[in-house]
Design an enzyme around this catalytic site. Structure first.
Site, PDB file in Angstrom:
ATOM      1  N   TYR A  52      12.161  -9.140  -8.218  1.00 30.13           N
ATOM      2  CA  TYR A  52      10.893  -9.460  -7.560  1.00 30.13           C
ATOM      3  C   TYR A  52      10.625 -10.964  -7.653  1.00 30.13           C
ATOM      4  CZ  TYR A  52       9.779  -4.462  -7.246  1.00 30.13           C
ATOM      5  OH  TYR A  52       9.793  -3.115  -6.945  1.00 30.13           O
ATOM      6  N   SER A 215       4.716   1.544  -2.276  1.00 27.18           N
ATOM      7  CA  SER A 215       4.086   1.217  -0.991  1.00 27.18           C
ATOM      8  C   SER A 215       3.127   2.318  -0.522  1.00 27.18           C
ATOM      9  CB  SER A 215       5.142   0.918   0.080  1.00 27.18           C
ATOM     10  OG  SER A 215       5.792  -0.293  -0.200  1.00 27.18           O
ATOM     11  N   PRO A 216       2.131   2.640  -1.327  1.00 31.75           N
ATOM     12  CA  PRO A 216       1.251   3.765  -0.989  1.00 31.75           C
ATOM     13  C   PRO A 216       0.330   3.528   0.209  1.00 31.75           C
ATOM     14  CG  PRO A 216       0.463   2.605  -2.944  1.00 31.75           C
ATOM     15  CD  PRO A 216       1.818   2.035  -2.626  1.00 31.75           C
ATOM     16  N   LEU A 217       0.320   2.285   0.744  1.00 33.61           N
ATOM     17  CA  LEU A 217      -0.516   2.022   1.923  1.00 33.61           C
ATOM     18  C   LEU A 217       0.324   1.656   3.149  1.00 33.61           C
ATOM     19  CD1 LEU A 217      -3.344  -0.057   0.169  1.00 33.61           C
ATOM     20  CD2 LEU A 217      -3.305   2.392   0.676  1.00 33.61           C
ATOM     21  N   VAL A 225       0.544  -2.427   6.753  1.00 32.99           N
ATOM     22  CA  VAL A 225      -0.109  -1.243   6.188  1.00 32.99           C
ATOM     23  C   VAL A 225      -0.753  -0.432   7.324  1.00 32.99           C
ATOM     24  CG1 VAL A 225      -0.529  -2.312   3.938  1.00 32.99           C
ATOM     25  CG2 VAL A 225      -2.273  -2.494   5.711  1.00 32.99           C
ATOM     26  N   PHE A 226      -1.038   0.839   7.051  1.00 32.65           N
ATOM     27  CA  PHE A 226      -1.678   1.662   8.091  1.00 32.65           C
ATOM     28  C   PHE A 226      -3.186   1.465   8.121  1.00 32.65           C
ATOM     29  CE2 PHE A 226      -0.814   4.418   4.387  1.00 32.65           C
ATOM     30  CZ  PHE A 226      -2.112   4.756   4.009  1.00 32.65           C
TER      31      PHE A 226
HETATM   32  N1  LIG Z   1      11.357   1.042  -5.910  1.00 31.60           N
HETATM   33  C1  LIG Z   1      11.360   0.388  -4.769  1.00 31.60           C
HETATM   34  O1  LIG Z   1      12.348   0.373  -4.024  1.00 31.60           O
HETATM   35  C2  LIG Z   1      10.115  -0.364  -4.386  1.00 31.60           C
HETATM   36  C3  LIG Z   1      10.015  -0.941  -3.114  1.00 31.60           C
HETATM   37  C4  LIG Z   1       8.819  -1.620  -2.808  1.00 31.60           C
HETATM   38  C5  LIG Z   1       7.790  -1.702  -3.747  1.00 31.60           C
HETATM   39  N2  LIG Z   1       7.948  -1.147  -4.987  1.00 31.60           N
HETATM   40  C6  LIG Z   1       6.874  -1.203  -5.998  1.00 31.60           C
HETATM   41  O2  LIG Z   1       5.708  -0.670  -5.417  1.00 31.60           O
HETATM   42  C7  LIG Z   1       4.636  -1.594  -5.555  1.00 31.60           C
HETATM   43  C8  LIG Z   1       3.697  -1.436  -4.414  1.00 31.60           C
HETATM   44  O3  LIG Z   1       4.342  -1.761  -3.175  1.00 31.60           O
HETATM   45  P1  LIG Z   1       3.525  -2.459  -2.020  1.00 31.60           P
HETATM   46  O4  LIG Z   1       3.028  -3.773  -2.467  1.00 31.60           O
HETATM   47  O5  LIG Z   1       4.380  -2.420  -0.793  1.00 31.60           O
HETATM   48  O6  LIG Z   1       2.300  -1.428  -1.932  1.00 31.60           O
HETATM   49  P2  LIG Z   1       0.952  -1.289  -1.128  1.00 31.60           P
HETATM   50  O7  LIG Z   1      -0.107  -1.140  -2.140  1.00 31.60           O
HETATM   51  O8  LIG Z   1       1.184  -0.199  -0.120  1.00 31.60           O
HETATM   52  O9  LIG Z   1       0.779  -2.634  -0.315  1.00 31.60           O
HETATM   53  C9  LIG Z   1       0.174  -3.782  -0.822  1.00 31.60           C
HETATM   54  C10 LIG Z   1       0.209  -4.805   0.294  1.00 31.60           C
HETATM   55  O10 LIG Z   1      -0.694  -4.369   1.326  1.00 31.60           O
HETATM   56  C11 LIG Z   1      -1.640  -5.394   1.573  1.00 31.60           C
HETATM   57  N3  LIG Z   1      -2.946  -4.813   1.987  1.00 31.60           N
HETATM   58  C12 LIG Z   1      -3.489  -4.948   3.212  1.00 31.60           C
HETATM   59  N4  LIG Z   1      -4.686  -4.355   3.282  1.00 31.60           N
HETATM   60  C13 LIG Z   1      -4.930  -3.846   2.059  1.00 31.60           C
HETATM   61  C14 LIG Z   1      -6.033  -3.120   1.499  1.00 31.60           C
HETATM   62  N5  LIG Z   1      -7.123  -2.827   2.221  1.00 31.60           N
HETATM   63  N6  LIG Z   1      -5.956  -2.734   0.223  1.00 31.60           N
HETATM   64  C15 LIG Z   1      -4.873  -3.013  -0.518  1.00 31.60           C
HETATM   65  N7  LIG Z   1      -3.786  -3.721  -0.049  1.00 31.60           N
HETATM   66  C16 LIG Z   1      -3.821  -4.125   1.238  1.00 31.60           C
HETATM   67  C17 LIG Z   1      -1.730  -6.157   0.271  1.00 31.60           C
HETATM   68  O11 LIG Z   1      -2.221  -7.456   0.531  1.00 31.60           O
HETATM   69  P3  LIG Z   1      -3.147  -8.197  -0.585  1.00 31.60           P
HETATM   70  O12 LIG Z   1      -2.207  -8.526  -1.709  1.00 31.60           O
HETATM   71  O13 LIG Z   1      -3.648  -9.382   0.125  1.00 31.60           O
HETATM   72  O14 LIG Z   1      -4.207  -7.222  -0.981  1.00 31.60           O
HETATM   73  C18 LIG Z   1      -0.277  -6.174  -0.176  1.00 31.60           C
HETATM   74  O15 LIG Z   1       0.457  -7.153   0.549  1.00 31.60           O
HETATM   75  C19 LIG Z   1       5.321  -2.955  -5.648  1.00 31.60           C
HETATM   76  O16 LIG Z   1       4.520  -3.925  -6.293  1.00 31.60           O
HETATM   77  C20 LIG Z   1       6.532  -2.613  -6.467  1.00 31.60           C
HETATM   78  O17 LIG Z   1       6.161  -2.583  -7.839  1.00 31.60           O
HETATM   79  C21 LIG Z   1       9.090  -0.476  -5.312  1.00 31.60           C
END
Ligand SMILES: NC(=O)c1ccc[n+]([C@@H]2O[C@H](COP(=O)([O-])OP(=O)(O)OC[C@H]3O[C@@H](n4cnc5c(N)ncnc54)[C@H](OP(=O)(O)O)[C@@H]3O)[C@@H](O)[C@H]2O)c1
Length: 305
Positions: A52, A215-217, A225-226
Site C-alpha cells: 500500500y 471496498s464495501p462502497l 463508489v456507488f
Molecule cells: N485484499 C484486497 O485485495 C484489497 C483490495 C482493495 C482494498 N483492500 C482493503 O480494503 C480497504 C477498503 O477499500 P476501499 O478504500 O476501496 O473501500 P471503500 O470504503 O469502499 O472506499 C473508500 C473510498 O471511497 C471514497 N468515498 C467516496 N464517497 C464516500 C463516502 N460517502 N463515504 C466513504 N468513502 C467515500 C473514499 O474517499 P475519501 O477518502 O475522500 O473519503 C475512498 O477513496 C482498503 O483500505 C484496504 O485495506 C483490500
C-alpha cells in the site's frame, strides 16, 4: 462498537475495521486524526499490506505509533504479502522478507494477522507452511489468513499448514455480490448462477474463517463508489430513505447491509476522512430487517429467481 471474535475466539476485534490502503498521501496530522477517530469510535482493527502506497502507508501508520507507542497493544494489526511487481509470490523468501519490511515500517515487533494477498498460481503450499511456522516461532506473526482465495485454494493450504486460516478477505458490497448471487440462483441457467469462487461464502462459514469485505462502497474494481453515483439511482434513493428514517448516513446503511449477513463479515472501511468514518461507524448500531436487506439487494440491480 460491536465486537466479534476472530481466530477461534482468541482475538477480540471491532466488527468494523479501518483499511489503510489510501493513507500514504495524507499529511501526518490527518493520518493521526484518522487513527484517533477510529479508536474513539471503538475500532481496534487496522488492515495494511506491504504494497500500500509502495510501503508508505505502513510508514505513515508507524509514525503515529511511534508518537504514541501505548496504542500498539490496544490494536490488532493485519498486513498482507505476496504481490510483486508483475507477479505473485508465495515463496518462503518473499513472505519472510515482506514481514520484516512491514515490521520495520510499522515500527512494531509483531503483526497480529498476516494474509496472503492473492492466490499465486505457482504456490507450493509446503513452502508457505514453512514460512508461516518460522514467522510464528519467531513471534513476528500471531495468526494467518488469506485474501481473494477460493475454497479449493484454502483447502490446499490447510492440508499442510500447522496453523488455522483465520481470515479470508474478499471484495463485497451491496453492489458487488457475486458470492451471494450464486447462492440465490442455484441450478438456474443464467449469469448470476455462475459460482466464480467455489462457494467461498459457505465454505468460510463452515470452517470458522472470518470473512472481511474490502471496498464495501465500490461496485467493481474501478475507483468509483456507488454512493451518489448516477449508475445506481434506485439504490441511492433507497439508501437515502433508510438513512433518513434511521438517522444515519447512506454509507452506514450500505455497510450495515454487509454486516446483516449471518456469516459475521467484517467490513474494511477505506475512507481517509475522519467525519466519514464516524458516520459509517453508526452501522454497528443498526440491524436491517430481512425485507430491507432484500430490497437493497434488488435496488442494486439484482433479481430474485
Ligand atoms: N485484499 C484486497 O485485495 C484489497 C483490495 C482493495 C482494498 N483492500 C482493503 O480494503 C480497504 C477498503 O477499500 P476501499 O478504500 O476501496 O473501500 P471503500 O470504503 O469502499 O472506499 C473508500 C473510498 O471511497 C471514497 N468515498 C467516496 N464517497 C464516500 C463516502 N460517502 N463515504 C466513504 N468513502 C467515500 C473514499 O474517499 P475519501 O477518502 O475522500 O473519503 C475512498 O477513496 C482498503 O483500505 C484496504 O485495506 C483490500
Amino acid at each position: 462498537m460491536k465486537m466479534i471474535r476472530l481466530a477461534n475466539g482468541n482475538v477480540e476485534s471491532s466488527v468494523i475495521a479501518l483499511g489503510c490502503l489510501r493513507i500514504s498521501p495524507l499529511p501526518g496530522k490527518t493520518v493521526s486524526k484518522l487513527i484517533h477517530t477510529a479508536i474513539d469510535e471503538g475500532i481496534n482493527f487496522f488492515d495494511h499490506a506491504d504494497i500500500y502506497g509502495g510501503g508508505r502507508s505502513e510508514e505513515a501508520f508507524g509514525k503515529v505509533l511511534k508518537e504514541m507507542p501505548q496504542l500498539r497493544e490496544k490494536m490488532i494489526l493485519q498486513t498482507k504479502c505476496g504481490i510483486g511487481k508483475g507477479y505473485y509470490d508465495s515463496s518462503w523468501e518473499h513472505i519472510v522478507n515482506s514481514v520484516d519490511g512491514s515490521l520495520r515500517r510499522l515500527g512494531t515487533d509483531y503483526v497480529d494477522i498476516l494474509l496472503l494477498h492473492r492466490p499465486d498460481a505457482l504456490m507450493q503450499p509446503e513452502r508457505v507452511a514453512e514460512a508461516f511456522s518460522d514467522l510464528q516461532k519467531s513471534g513476528k506473526v500471531r495468526y494467518f489468513g488469506v485474501s481473494n482465495h477460493n475454497s479449493g485454494q484454502i483447502e490446499l493450504l490447510r492440508r499442510v499448514l500447522e496453523q488455522e486460516i483465520v481470515v479470508n478477505q474478499l471484495q463485497l458490497s451491496v453492489a458487488y455480490t457475486g458470492m451471494i448471487d450464486a447462492g440465490l440462483n442455484v441450478n438456474i441457467n443464467h449469469e448470476p448462477a455462475y459460482d466464480r469462487d467455489h462457494g467461498v461464502l459457505e465454505y468460510c462459514r463452515l470452517n470458522n474463517i472470518t470473512m472481511q469485505a474490502w471496498s464495501p462502497l465500490h461496485y467493481d474494481q474501478s475507483d468509483e463508489v456507488f454512493l451518489d453515483n448516477e449508475k445506481y439511482p434506485l439504490l441511492n434513493h433507497m439508501l437515502s430513505n433508510m438513512a433518513e428514517s434511521k438517522g444515519v448516513s447512506p454509507s452506514a446503511i450500505a455497510v450495515a447491509w454487509i454486516m446483516r449477513l449471518p456469516a459475521g463479515i467484517q467490513p474494511i472501511i477505506g475512507t481517509t476522512q475522519p467525519e466519514r468514518l464516524r458516520q459509517i461507524c453508526h452501522a454497528s448500531s443498526i440491524e436491517l430487517s430481512r425485507q430491507e436487506w432484500y430490497a437493497l439487494y434488488q435496488a442494486a440491480g439484482n433479481h430474485l429467481p
